[in-house]
Design a protein around this motif. Structure first.
Motif, PDB file in Angstrom:
ATOM      1  N   ALA A 134       0.832  -1.211   0.000  1.00 20.80           N
ATOM      2  CA  ALA A 134       0.000   0.000   0.000  1.00 20.80           C
ATOM      3  C   ALA A 134       0.864   1.257   0.000  1.00 20.80           C
ATOM      4  O   ALA A 134       0.607   2.204  -0.761  1.00 20.80           O
ATOM      5  CB  ALA A 134      -0.931  -0.007   1.202  1.00 20.80           C
ATOM      6  N   LEU A 135       1.900   1.280   0.849  1.00 20.66           N
ATOM      7  CA  LEU A 135       2.766   2.454   0.917  1.00 20.66           C
ATOM      8  C   LEU A 135       3.553   2.644  -0.381  1.00 20.66           C
ATOM      9  O   LEU A 135       3.687   3.758  -0.884  1.00 20.66           O
ATOM     10  CB  LEU A 135       3.723   2.339   2.102  1.00 20.66           C
ATOM     11  CG  LEU A 135       4.625   3.541   2.371  1.00 20.66           C
ATOM     12  CD1 LEU A 135       3.784   4.780   2.641  1.00 20.66           C
ATOM     13  CD2 LEU A 135       5.540   3.255   3.540  1.00 20.66           C
TER      14      LEU A 135
ATOM     15  N   LEU B 141       1.177   3.969  -3.018  1.00 20.51           N
ATOM     16  CA  LEU B 141       0.860   5.369  -2.731  1.00 20.51           C
ATOM     17  C   LEU B 141       2.018   6.281  -3.110  1.00 20.51           C
ATOM     18  O   LEU B 141       1.821   7.357  -3.701  1.00 20.51           O
ATOM     19  CB  LEU B 141       0.512   5.523  -1.252  1.00 20.51           C
ATOM     20  CG  LEU B 141       0.010   6.879  -0.804  1.00 20.51           C
ATOM     21  CD1 LEU B 141      -1.317   7.179  -1.483  1.00 20.51           C
ATOM     22  CD2 LEU B 141      -0.167   6.894   0.700  1.00 20.51           C
TER      23      LEU B 141
ATOM     24  N   VAL C 298       2.144   6.599  -6.974  1.00 21.35           N
ATOM     25  CA  VAL C 298       1.099   7.496  -7.494  1.00 21.35           C
ATOM     26  C   VAL C 298       1.448   8.949  -7.179  1.00 21.35           C
ATOM     27  O   VAL C 298       1.328   9.831  -8.039  1.00 21.35           O
ATOM     28  CB  VAL C 298      -0.276   7.111  -6.902  1.00 21.35           C
ATOM     29  CG1 VAL C 298      -1.316   8.169  -7.199  1.00 21.35           C
ATOM     30  CG2 VAL C 298      -0.716   5.769  -7.451  1.00 21.35           C
ATOM     31  N   GLY C 299       1.910   9.204  -5.960  1.00 19.46           N
ATOM     32  CA  GLY C 299       2.321  10.559  -5.600  1.00 19.46           C
ATOM     33  C   GLY C 299       3.498  11.042  -6.429  1.00 19.46           C
ATOM     34  O   GLY C 299       3.582  12.220  -6.796  1.00 19.46           O
TER      35      GLY C 299
END
Length: 69
Positions: free
Chosen positions: A40-41, A44, A47-48
């Motif tokens: 998940a990290l 994320l 995407v960031g």
């Protein structure tokens, strides 16, 4: 119209931080080994990173366009 110099460096900094974040996110995904929080990290961060690089590139293009006016 001359654009502020800080605007150019802000866009460059955004691109550099975005690339670094993407590398870190990719490493987290590669080392995830099925751990949900790392997946998940890492996702994320990737995407960031894409958002930061694209935003920085747009800002850089616009600051150059404004400086030629």
């Amino acid at each position: 119209m001359q654009t502020p110099r800080w605007l150019h460096w802000l866009s460059v900094l955004s691109i550099v931080v975005g690339v670094g974040s993407g590398v870190f996110g990719g490493v987290l995904l590669a080392l995830a080994d099925g751990e949900t929080w790392r997946i998940a990290l890492g996702a994320l961060l990737l995407v960031g990173a894409v958002a930061m690089v694209v935003g920085g590139a747009i800002l850089l293009r616009e600051s150059k366009r404004l400086s030629y006016r």
